[in-house]
Design a protein around this motif. Sequence first.
Motif, PDB file in Angstrom:
ATOM      1  N   ILE A   1       0.841  -1.205   0.000  1.00  0.00           N
ATOM      2  CA  ILE A   1       0.000   0.000   0.000  1.00  0.00           C
ATOM      3  C   ILE A   1       0.883   1.264   0.000  1.00  0.00           C
ATOM      4  CG2 ILE A   1      -1.808   1.283   1.242  1.00  0.00           C
ATOM      5  CD1 ILE A   1      -2.589  -1.511   2.489  1.00  0.00           C
ATOM      6  N   GLY A   2       1.951   1.212   0.783  1.00  0.00           N
ATOM      7  CA  GLY A   2       2.887   2.337   0.837  1.00  0.00           C
ATOM      8  C   GLY A   2       3.516   2.635  -0.504  1.00  0.00           C
ATOM      9  N   ILE A   3       3.914   1.590  -1.216  1.00  0.00           N
ATOM     10  CA  ILE A   3       4.519   1.776  -2.541  1.00  0.00           C
ATOM     11  C   ILE A   3       3.508   2.410  -3.498  1.00  0.00           C
ATOM     12  CG2 ILE A   3       5.401   0.544  -4.582  1.00  0.00           C
ATOM     13  CD1 ILE A   3       7.464   0.779  -2.345  1.00  0.00           C
ATOM     14  N   PHE A   4       2.248   2.026  -3.366  1.00  0.00           N
ATOM     15  CA  PHE A   4       1.194   2.629  -4.185  1.00  0.00           C
ATOM     16  C   PHE A   4       1.112   4.144  -3.912  1.00  0.00           C
ATOM     17  CE2 PHE A   4      -3.318   3.718  -5.003  1.00  0.00           C
ATOM     18  CZ  PHE A   4      -3.362   3.399  -6.348  1.00  0.00           C
ATOM     19  N   ALA A   5       1.184   4.517  -2.622  1.00  0.00           N
ATOM     20  CA  ALA A   5       1.150   5.940  -2.258  1.00  0.00           C
ATOM     21  C   ALA A   5       2.383   6.687  -2.782  1.00  0.00           C
ATOM     22  CB  ALA A   5       1.021   6.096  -0.743  1.00  0.00           C
ATOM     23  N   TRP A   6       3.565   6.036  -2.726  1.00  0.00           N
ATOM     24  CA  TRP A   6       4.784   6.656  -3.277  1.00  0.00           C
ATOM     25  C   TRP A   6       4.665   6.852  -4.789  1.00  0.00           C
ATOM     26  CZ3 TRP A   6       7.540   9.452  -0.409  1.00  0.00           C
ATOM     27  CH2 TRP A   6       8.049   9.065   0.836  1.00  0.00           C
ATOM     28  N   LEU A   7       3.984   5.915  -5.445  1.00  0.00           N
ATOM     29  CA  LEU A   7       3.791   6.035  -6.892  1.00  0.00           C
ATOM     30  C   LEU A   7       2.964   7.287  -7.204  1.00  0.00           C
ATOM     31  CD1 LEU A   7       4.094   4.834  -9.740  1.00  0.00           C
ATOM     32  CD2 LEU A   7       2.124   3.373  -9.259  1.00  0.00           C
ATOM     33  N   ILE A   8       1.874   7.490  -6.444  1.00  0.00           N
ATOM     34  CA  ILE A   8       1.048   8.690  -6.631  1.00  0.00           C
ATOM     35  C   ILE A   8       1.886   9.945  -6.359  1.00  0.00           C
ATOM     36  CG2 ILE A   8      -0.965   9.960  -5.744  1.00  0.00           C
ATOM     37  CD1 ILE A   8      -2.158   7.158  -5.047  1.00  0.00           C
ATOM     38  N   TYR A   9       2.658   9.895  -5.274  1.00  0.00           N
ATOM     39  CA  TYR A   9       3.532  11.018  -4.914  1.00  0.00           C
ATOM     40  C   TYR A   9       4.511  11.338  -6.056  1.00  0.00           C
ATOM     41  CZ  TYR A   9       6.913  13.708  -2.061  1.00  0.00           C
ATOM     42  OH  TYR A   9       7.753  14.674  -1.555  1.00  0.00           O
ATOM     43  N   GLY A  10       5.113  10.309  -6.620  1.00  0.00           N
ATOM     44  CA  GLY A  10       6.053  10.477  -7.742  1.00  0.00           C
ATOM     45  C   GLY A  10       5.394  11.112  -8.961  1.00  0.00           C
ATOM     46  N   VAL A  11       4.157  10.712  -9.222  1.00  0.00           N
ATOM     47  CA  VAL A  11       3.416  11.295 -10.348  1.00  0.00           C
ATOM     48  C   VAL A  11       3.161  12.782 -10.085  1.00  0.00           C
ATOM     49  CG1 VAL A  11       1.191  11.291 -11.578  1.00  0.00           C
ATOM     50  CG2 VAL A  11       2.340   9.120 -11.066  1.00  0.00           C
ATOM     51  N   LEU A  12       2.698  13.094  -8.853  1.00  0.00           N
ATOM     52  CA  LEU A  12       2.375  14.484  -8.500  1.00  0.00           C
ATOM     53  C   LEU A  12       3.620  15.365  -8.457  1.00  0.00           C
ATOM     54  CD1 LEU A  12      -0.257  13.779  -5.688  1.00  0.00           C
ATOM     55  CD2 LEU A  12      -0.718  14.646  -7.989  1.00  0.00           C
ATOM     56  N   LYS A  13       4.765  14.793  -8.104  1.00  0.00           N
ATOM     57  CA  LYS A  13       6.024  15.541  -8.054  1.00  0.00           C
ATOM     58  C   LYS A  13       6.747  15.547  -9.399  1.00  0.00           C
ATOM     59  CE  LYS A  13       8.140  16.527  -4.277  1.00  0.00           C
ATOM     60  NZ  LYS A  13       8.359  17.807  -3.552  1.00  0.00           N
ATOM     61  N   ASN A  14       6.152  14.928 -10.401  1.00  0.00           N
ATOM     62  CA  ASN A  14       6.800  14.800 -11.715  1.00  0.00           C
ATOM     63  C   ASN A  14       8.207  14.227 -11.592  1.00  0.00           C
ATOM     64  OD1 ASN A  14       4.679  15.984 -13.359  1.00  0.00           O
ATOM     65  ND2 ASN A  14       5.208  17.921 -12.365  1.00  0.00           N
ATOM     66  N   SER A  15       8.324  13.137 -10.834  1.00  0.00           N
ATOM     67  CA  SER A  15       9.627  12.512 -10.630  1.00  0.00           C
ATOM     68  C   SER A  15       9.739  11.225 -11.445  1.00  0.00           C
ATOM     69  CB  SER A  15       9.811  12.206  -9.140  1.00  0.00           C
ATOM     70  OG  SER A  15      10.853  11.263  -8.970  1.00  0.00           O
ATOM     71  N   PRO A  16      10.456  11.259 -12.571  1.00  0.00           N
ATOM     72  CA  PRO A  16      10.567  10.064 -13.422  1.00  0.00           C
ATOM     73  C   PRO A  16      11.162   8.866 -12.684  1.00  0.00           C
ATOM     74  CG  PRO A  16      11.485  11.984 -14.536  1.00  0.00           C
ATOM     75  CD  PRO A  16      11.227  12.380 -13.109  1.00  0.00           C
ATOM     76  N   SER A  17      12.171   9.108 -11.824  1.00  0.00           N
ATOM     77  CA  SER A  17      12.819   7.981 -11.144  1.00  0.00           C
ATOM     78  C   SER A  17      11.875   7.326 -10.130  1.00  0.00           C
ATOM     79  CB  SER A  17      14.111   8.424 -10.461  1.00  0.00           C
ATOM     80  OG  SER A  17      13.896   9.545  -9.641  1.00  0.00           O
TER      81      SER A  17
END
Lengths: 86, 86
Positions: A45-61
Amino acid sequence: MNYIEIIGFVAAFLTTAAFLPQVYQTWKTKDVSSLSLPMLLLFFIGIFAWLIYGVLKNSPSMIFANSITIVSSFLLVYFKIKYGKK
Amino acid sequence: MNYIEIIGFVAAFLTTAAFLPQVYQTWKTKDVSSLSLPMLLLFFIGIFAWLIYGVLKNSPSMIFANSITIVSSFLLVYFKIKYGKK
């Protein structure tokens, strides 16, 4: 790509690659005795939240890393439930 | 704190908390048979790189998460080496 994203991709490759031996070892041995199900579920579940965070932060890595790790962690949850019953 | 950082902190709490049951279970049972040392080492180095990335991106949630997870993953490496010999 700036140097910050290079560090991000180094991190992405390492943490992503970190799950592959575990997934392989678990699949091969079917030994899930020392894997903790609460850990695996919270992590998934945490990784799913980090994925959303990465999308919102425009972080490709972060998008790269978490897209792959979410599949790996799903597999470990699946193995734990499947092989843990026996 | 904006809503992106709130998602980041949700992710941070989940992935950080995910390691605590594993650390506790491993410490309690001393069973490290299904933990993979390559995974643990790659993960530890990867978390270190994510910590640097979080600092460079000025991401409070990433700095928080990775500072704690680096300690947890270090403990798992230590347990694996200590108990794996037996």
